[in-house]
Design an enzyme around this catalytic site. Structure first.
Site, PDB file in Angstrom:
ATOM      1  CB  SER A 143      16.237  25.083  29.871  1.00 29.46           C
ATOM      2  OG  SER A 143      17.262  24.267  30.286  1.00 29.46           O
ATOM      3  CE1 TYR A 157      14.878  26.029  34.947  1.00 32.02           C
ATOM      4  CE2 TYR A 157      15.904  24.163  33.905  1.00 32.02           C
ATOM      5  CZ  TYR A 157      15.629  25.743  34.112  1.00 32.02           C
ATOM      6  OH  TYR A 157      16.192  26.574  33.428  1.00 32.02           O
TER       7      TYR A 157
HETATM    8  P1  NAP Z   1      18.680  34.378  37.344  1.00 30.89           P
HETATM    9  O1  NAP Z   1      19.960  34.940  37.229  1.00 30.89           O
HETATM   10  O2  NAP Z   1      18.556  33.732  38.627  1.00 30.89           O
HETATM   11  O3  NAP Z   1      17.558  35.670  37.483  1.00 30.89           O
HETATM   12  C1  NAP Z   1      16.352  35.239  37.941  1.00 30.89           C
HETATM   13  C2  NAP Z   1      15.266  36.586  37.633  1.00 30.89           C
HETATM   14  O4  NAP Z   1      14.026  36.029  37.638  1.00 30.89           O
HETATM   15  C3  NAP Z   1      15.525  37.648  38.693  1.00 30.89           C
HETATM   16  O5  NAP Z   1      15.362  38.713  38.121  1.00 30.89           O
HETATM   17  C4  NAP Z   1      14.397  36.945  39.707  1.00 30.89           C
HETATM   18  O6  NAP Z   1      14.136  38.431  40.421  1.00 30.89           O
HETATM   19  C5  NAP Z   1      13.574  36.580  38.859  1.00 30.89           C
HETATM   20  N1  NAP Z   1      12.410  35.714  39.500  1.00 30.89           N
HETATM   21  C6  NAP Z   1      12.852  34.638  40.122  1.00 30.89           C
HETATM   22  N2  NAP Z   1      11.751  33.958  40.764  1.00 30.89           N
HETATM   23  C7  NAP Z   1      10.712  34.812  40.435  1.00 30.89           C
HETATM   24  C8  NAP Z   1       9.457  34.652  40.708  1.00 30.89           C
HETATM   25  N3  NAP Z   1       8.866  33.748  41.328  1.00 30.89           N
HETATM   26  N4  NAP Z   1       8.618  35.575  40.043  1.00 30.89           N
HETATM   27  C9  NAP Z   1       9.148  36.564  39.223  1.00 30.89           C
HETATM   28  N5  NAP Z   1      10.310  36.611  39.140  1.00 30.89           N
HETATM   29  C10 NAP Z   1      11.338  36.002  39.475  1.00 30.89           C
HETATM   30  O7  NAP Z   1      18.065  33.560  36.183  1.00 30.89           O
HETATM   31  P2  NAP Z   1      18.642  33.395  34.552  1.00 30.89           P
HETATM   32  O8  NAP Z   1      19.740  32.636  34.382  1.00 30.89           O
HETATM   33  O9  NAP Z   1      18.873  34.741  34.165  1.00 30.89           O
HETATM   34  O10 NAP Z   1      17.287  32.581  33.959  1.00 30.89           O
HETATM   35  C11 NAP Z   1      16.283  33.401  33.266  1.00 30.89           C
HETATM   36  C12 NAP Z   1      15.359  32.528  32.448  1.00 30.89           C
HETATM   37  O11 NAP Z   1      16.566  31.726  31.731  1.00 30.89           O
HETATM   38  C13 NAP Z   1      14.800  31.132  33.565  1.00 30.89           C
HETATM   39  O12 NAP Z   1      13.483  31.166  32.784  1.00 30.89           O
HETATM   40  C14 NAP Z   1      15.806  30.075  33.321  1.00 30.89           C
HETATM   41  O13 NAP Z   1      15.108  28.892  33.701  1.00 30.89           O
HETATM   42  C15 NAP Z   1      16.122  30.194  31.922  1.00 30.89           C
HETATM   43  N6  NAP Z   1      17.389  29.691  31.520  1.00 30.89           N
HETATM   44  C16 NAP Z   1      18.619  29.776  32.045  1.00 30.89           C
HETATM   45  C17 NAP Z   1      19.890  29.231  31.989  1.00 30.89           C
HETATM   46  C18 NAP Z   1      21.232  29.651  32.365  1.00 30.89           C
HETATM   47  O14 NAP Z   1      21.921  28.658  32.442  1.00 30.89           O
HETATM   48  N7  NAP Z   1      21.306  30.607  33.332  1.00 30.89           N
HETATM   49  C19 NAP Z   1      19.796  27.946  31.054  1.00 30.89           C
HETATM   50  C20 NAP Z   1      18.381  27.756  30.573  1.00 30.89           C
HETATM   51  C21 NAP Z   1      17.383  28.231  30.942  1.00 30.89           C
HETATM   52  P3  NAP Z   1      15.110  38.940  41.786  1.00 30.89           P
HETATM   53  O15 NAP Z   1      16.147  39.561  41.268  1.00 30.89           O
HETATM   54  O16 NAP Z   1      13.990  39.814  42.370  1.00 30.89           O
HETATM   55  O17 NAP Z   1      15.326  37.531  42.730  1.00 30.89           O
END
Ligand code: NAP
Length: 248
Positions: A143, A157
C-alpha cells in the site's frame, strides 16, 4: 495464455475479485480464497464459469496456518500452480498508536504479514525449480501507506505493508535463480469496501483531492497491474514494488 493455477487470497471482493476475473480471462484456473463471505466468493466463481473459465471458492482465513495448508491442497487438486496473489488484507478503525490494543496489532500482523509469508512459503515449495517446480510469480499487495505511514489513521497497517515491501525484495532475491519472480503493488486510494471495514465508507472519496490525478482508482486498475506482473511481459521484473496510485 496459461492453464496453470493461481491462488488469490481474499478473492471474493474488491481488488482480489477483479484480479480473479482478469486472471481467468488470461487462462488461469483460479482458487478464490475468502474469509467469511461465501456468497461473494460464489459470485466470483459464477462470473468466471459463465465465461468458460475454471474457478473454485475456498474458505481460508490467512491468519490460520491450517486454513492456508488446506487452501493449497485444493490448488494442487486443480492443477499446476503458476502464481500466488497475496491479496487478503485488513485495516482497523482510525486511531492513534497510543490507543491501540495488543489484540488489534497482533491480528493486523497475523493477517497482513504472517499470512502473506506463509502463503508465499507454500507457493515457493511448489513453484521453485529447486523443488522440482516449473517457476511462476508471487504478487504481494502492499500500500502507499507503507511510504506515507498513515499517521492518526492506522500506523499499524502502514507498518504491516512496510513489512510486505521488505519481504517482497528479500524473497525476490532469494528465489530469483529458481524461476520465481516476486513483486508488490502499492495501491493508492481504491474504490473498495475496505474503507467501510475501517469504519469510514467514504474515506477514499473524501481524500480524492489529495491524489495528483484528482480521482480514486478502481479495483480493475490494480488487477490489470497484477496480471501484467503475472505475465511473461514482466519476465525481467522481480523484487520490484510498483505504485499504482494516481501519483499519490
Ligand atoms: P476488501 O474490499 O476489504 O476485500 C478484502 C478481501 O479480503 C475479501 O475478499 C475478504 O474476504 C478477504 N479477507 C479479509 N480478511 C481476510 C482474512 N483474514 N483471511 C483471508 N481473506 C480475508 O479489500 P481491498 O480493498 O480489495 O484490498 C485488497 C488488498 O489491497 C489488501 O491487502 C489491502 O490492504 C490492499 N490495499 C487496498 C487499498 C484500497 O484503497 N482499497 C489501498 C492500498 C492497499 P470476505 O469477502 O470473505 O470478507
Amino acid at each position: 495464455m496459461t492453464d496453470r493455477v493461481v491462488v488469490i487470497t481474499g478473492g471474493s471482493r474488491g481488488i482480489g475479485r477483479a484480479t480473479a476475473i482478469a486472471a481467468a480471462a488470461r487462462g488461469f484456473r483460479v482458487v478464490v480464497g475468502y474469509a467469511s463471505n461465501k456468497t461473494a466468493a460464489d459470485e466470483v466463481v459464477g462470473t468466471i464459469e459463465a465465461k468458460n473459465g475454471k474457478a473454485i471458492a475456498v474458505k481460508c482465513d490467512v491468519g490460520s496456518e491450517a486454513d492456508i495448508l488446506a487452501l493449497f491442497k485444493v490448488a494442487d487438486a486443480l492443477g499446476t500452480l503458476g502464481a500466488l496473489v497475496n491479496n487478503a488484507g485488513i485495516v482497523g478503525p482510525s486511531i492513534r498508536v497510543d490507543a491501540m490494543s495488543a489484540e488489534r496489532i497482533q491480528r493486523m500482523m497475523a493477517v497482513n504479514v504472517t499470512g502473506s509469508i506463509l502463503c508465499a512459503r507454500e507457493a515457493v515449495k511448489r513453484l521453485s525449480t529447486k523443488h522440482g517446480g516449473k517457476g511462476g510469480t508471487i504478487v504481494n499487495l502492499s500500500s502507499v501507506a507503507a511510504r506515507l505511514g498513515a499517521p492518526n489513521t492506522y500506523v499499524d497497517y502502514a507498518a504491516s505493508k512496510g513489512a510486505i515491501d521488505s519481504f517482497t525484495i528479500g524473497l525476490g532475491y532469494e528465489v530469483a535463480g529458481e524461476g520465481i519472480r516476486v513483486a508488490a503493488i502499492r495501491p493508492g486510494l481504491i474504490d473498495t469496501e475496505i474503507h467501510a471495514s475501517g469504519g469510514e465508507p467514504d474515506r477514499a472519496h473524501r481524500l480524492a483531492h489529495v491524489v495528483p490525478m484528482k480521482r480514486i482508482g478502481t479495483a480493475d486498475e490494480i488487477a490489470n497491474a497484477i496480471v501484467w506482473l503475472m505475465s511473461d511481459e514482466a519476465s525481467y521484473v522481480t523484487s520490484a514494488i510498483l505504485d499504482v496510485s494516481g501519483g499519490r
